[in-house]
Design an enzyme around this catalytic site. Structure first.
Site, PDB file in Angstrom:
ATOM      1  CG  ASP A   1     -66.219  76.570  -7.132  1.00 16.97           C
ATOM      2  OD1 ASP A   1     -66.986  76.088  -6.264  1.00 16.97           O
ATOM      3  OD2 ASP A   1     -66.524  76.603  -8.338  1.00 16.97           O
TER       4      ASP A   1
HETATM    5  C1  BGC Z   1     -69.689  75.171  -7.872  1.00 17.81           C
HETATM    6  C2  BGC Z   1     -70.084  76.475  -7.206  1.00 17.81           C
HETATM    7  C3  BGC Z   1     -70.980  76.181  -6.028  1.00 17.81           C
HETATM    8  C4  BGC Z   1     -70.254  75.252  -5.077  1.00 17.81           C
HETATM    9  C5  BGC Z   1     -71.046  74.905  -3.834  1.00 17.81           C
HETATM   10  C6  BGC Z   1     -69.134  74.161  -6.890  1.00 17.81           C
HETATM   11  O1  BGC Z   1     -69.025  72.913  -7.485  1.00 17.81           O
HETATM   12  O2  BGC Z   1     -68.764  75.426  -8.906  1.00 17.81           O
HETATM   13  O3  BGC Z   1     -70.728  77.314  -8.125  1.00 17.81           O
HETATM   14  O4  BGC Z   1     -71.366  77.364  -5.411  1.00 17.81           O
HETATM   15  O5  BGC Z   1     -69.955  74.051  -5.762  1.00 17.81           O
HETATM   16  O6  BGC Z   1     -72.103  74.065  -4.149  1.00 17.81           O
END
Ligand code: BGC
Length: 662
Positions: free
Chosen positions: A221
């Protein structure tokens, strides 16, 4: 095709760290780069603006994942994936950061609108279909967030402490099912799992690869990596986004011998496989739907996923009825009040949302609209609120539209309450005091505690975060042009009757174990507001003639559903299994199958659902595997988890199923 042999050790390290926020390394054209974008409910690509910042490019906003889950419709999930794939093709995106299958352990979780269900079978099955839709059209999926990220509070640190059996049966399960669609990637979560950061969850990654047949790449993530070397050694292939400090430390660790070239190669091979696979999938990329057709598909999902929670007969609205309508979310600022916030927030391609106009068009009667309130504020002019009360008194039906929105349901924090803001509850009370024919329409992405006002109103329609076109869908549902057919994919409960979620400074102990959602309430015989699997319709259905047929290790349950009303409708029926005298603790009932069927007015259909022997099994920590004990099992067919209409019994002996006569 490039292999690890074509790259130096330093280049391979570089390949394991992204480029900027949304790309992978291409070594100046030596390798195709991968472009990624959020997210589950619409594309969130960006472009530079004149001020040196980034603008989010407008995109189709589909219904949120909770609404999709409320459809209980595999075809809808597949369609959602296909539509998003076409949006990706248009924007040259290779990998969509979706879907998320985290279990809704607590209704407070700020991101629940992005997730499917409290039940692993429903979440996993719909996610599998969504992935199949997406990848079938050549766009890679990134299944997320692995693992046990079930609250947003302190999400970068808190440890989800879960016993092995619960992990297997509840939290791994949706990932396991979704892996049947062969997602090209999986995203780890931010939190710790039993003490270890999810980006270093070696055991979890092994389970994905060795047991669930996952053959893609594991991506972090955004900023979830603590120690790039430890993460790579655990099997995390790509760190996102690019972080200079982390990369430099990674290189230094390699030079210091803290990670071997073989270990790096394992990740690099998976990254190259991902690049190649996505290149290969490009052949399947073809736009088959116009933007308009995709928008229509979004509306169809919104219609299939709306849940009628209560109706004393006031709905559908009669032609020519005089209607008072209030709630700013249905006319102004819908993008903020009828959508969730954070990385999945979409810049609506078409921001027009006008329920007053849509209703007026359909009833042919007068619609008196007053915004009256915005989220937790009465309208700046008190007389508008007074006007809403006056309108309610002078109308045949009073419709109050309430909402949560991006300020409440969002990534990074949890909801403080399941109740609506005081202002919204007051408006319901004040207007319903004037007009008993009050209908409340809820725009939210997670359960709302309706207990303070539900007895005052005649009907409640849970529309959810509908996405674009929700005004038209809600108007059609209220006026009966469409017949509500969604059912809840999670329990609605009063705030003061929720289980304790055991959060103690940085550590969340999942002490309830398997008893998540309806499993908790039914096992403890506790009443709920609206049960899992519940939803009304303008049609009525009767269930009969359950027949079980066993075929060695599998079971076919078939039963009849009769539409006893004068309206064509759809019914979602559910199969729950209960071991009658278990050897180990088992929840009182567990969903093991479901079906959504259209049934014409006055007609009957025979529904067939197949279960295999794993529907009777639990995870045995003694044998480290699935175990289906001999004994008697009840098969119940329900219109919800609390409305079991038909029952029959089965005997399991030496792995063979047979019907037990009553
Ligand atoms: C989120 C993800 C997301 C990623 C990219 C993170 O803060 O938890 O779900 O895909 O950001 O935007």
């Amino acid at each position: 095709m490039k292999t690890v042999k074509d790259f130096t050790a330093e280049e391979k390290l570089r390949l394991l760290c992204g480029v900027g926020s949304w790309y992978t390394e291409d070594f100046g054209g030596k390798l195709p780069r991968i472009r990624m974008s959020d997210g589950p409910v619409g594309l969130r690509t960006t472009q530079p603006n004149a001020h040196g910042g980034q603008d989010t490019i407008p995109a189709i906003a589909y219904p949120c994942v909770q609404v999709l889950a409320n459809t209980w419709d595999n075809a809808c999930a597949r369609k959602a994936g296909e539509c998003l794939a076409e949006d990706c093709i248009e924007r040259d995106v290779d990998l969509l950061l979706a879907p998320g299958v985290n279990i809704k352990r607590s209704p407070y979780c700020g991101r629940n609108f992005e997730y499917f269900s409290e039940d692993p079978l429903l979440a996993g099955t719909l996610a599998r279909e969504y992935i199949a839709g997406l990848q079938g059209k050549g766009i890679g999926a990134c299944l997320k967030h692995f693992l046990a990220n079930n609250l947003e509070y302190d999400r970068f640190h808190q440890s989800s402490e879960i016993d092995e059996r619960t992990l297997r049966e509840i939290y791994y399960k949706p990932f396991e099912i979704a892996c049947e669609a062969k997602p090209v990637s999986i995203m780890c979560s931010y939190n710790r799992v039993n003490g270890v950061y999810a980006s270093e969850n070696k055991k979890g990654f092994r389970v994905l690869r060795d047991e669930f047949g996952f053959d893609g790449a594991i991506i972090s993530d955004w900023d979830a990596v603590r120690d790039r070397t430890a993460a790579a050694r655990a099997g995390l292939d790509l760190e996102m986004p690019f972080c200079q400090k982390s990369y430099e430390k990674f290189v230094a660790d390699y030079r210091a011998g803290k990670i071997t070239e073989e270990e790096i190669d394992q990740c690099a091979e998976r990254m190259l496989a991902l690049v190649n696979r996505l290149q290969d999938m490009k052949k399947k990329r073809k736009i088959a739907m116009t933007v308009e057709e995709r928008r229509e598909a979004g509306k169809h999902i919104a219609a299939e996923g709306a849940v009628l929670l209560k109706n004393n007969g006031v709905l559908p609205l009669k032609k020519g009825a005089k209607i008072s309508l209030c709630g700013s979310c249905v006319r102004y600022g819908n993008r903020d009040f009828a959508a969730g916030g954070g990385s999945s927030q979409v810049n609506w391609l078409d921001p027009v949302f006008d329920l007053p106009a849509q209703l007026g068009k359909r009833t042919g009667g007068k619609v008196l609209f007053e915004a009256a309130f915005r989220f937790d504020n009465i309208d700046s002019y008190r007389q508008n609120t007074v006007a809403a009360v006056r309108n309610a008194a002078l109308s045949d039906v009073n419709v109050v539209c309430v909402c949560t929105g991006t300020g409440v349901e969002k990534e990074g924090s949890d909801r403080a309450t399941l109740r609506l803001p005081v202002v919204q509850e007051r408006i319901i009370a004040e207007t319903s005091a004037q007009n008993p024919n009050t209908v409340v329409v809820i725009f939210a992405g997670a359960p709302v505690d309706t207990s303070a006002w539900e007895n005052r109103v005649a009907a409640i329609l849970y529309a959810g975060f509908t996405g674009m076109g929700g005004d038209e869908v809600v108007a059609k549902l209220l006026t009966g042009e469409l017949n509500p057919c969604g059912k809840l994919s999670e329990t609605f409960q009063t705030e003061n009757a929720l289980p304790d979620f055991h959060f103690v400074s940085g550590v969340t102990r999942y002490r309830e174990g398997l008893d998540v959602g309806y499993r908790y309430y039914s096992s403890n015989r506790l009443p709920v507001l609206y049960p899992f699997g519940f939803g009304l319709s303008y049609s009525s259905f009767e269930y009969s003639a359950l027949q079980l047929k066993t075929k060695g290790h599998s079971l076919e349950a078939s039963y009849e559903i009769e539409n006893t009303s004068a309206r064509d409708g759809k019914e979602i029926s559910q199969i729950y299994v209960r071991p009658c005298a278990p050897f180990v603790y088992r929840p009182d009932r567990e969903l093991k199958g479901y079906s959504k069927n259209g049934v014409a007015a006055g007609k009957k259909v025979r529904v067939t659902v197949e279960l295999d022997v794993s529907a009777f099994a639990y995870w045995s920590t003694a044998t480290d595997g699935l175990q289906a004990d001999d004994g008697l099992y009840e098969i119940a067919v329900g219109a919800s988890s609390e409305d079991l209409r038909l029952r029959a019994f089965l005997e399991l002996k030496d792995g063979k199923l047979s019907i037990a006569d009553r």
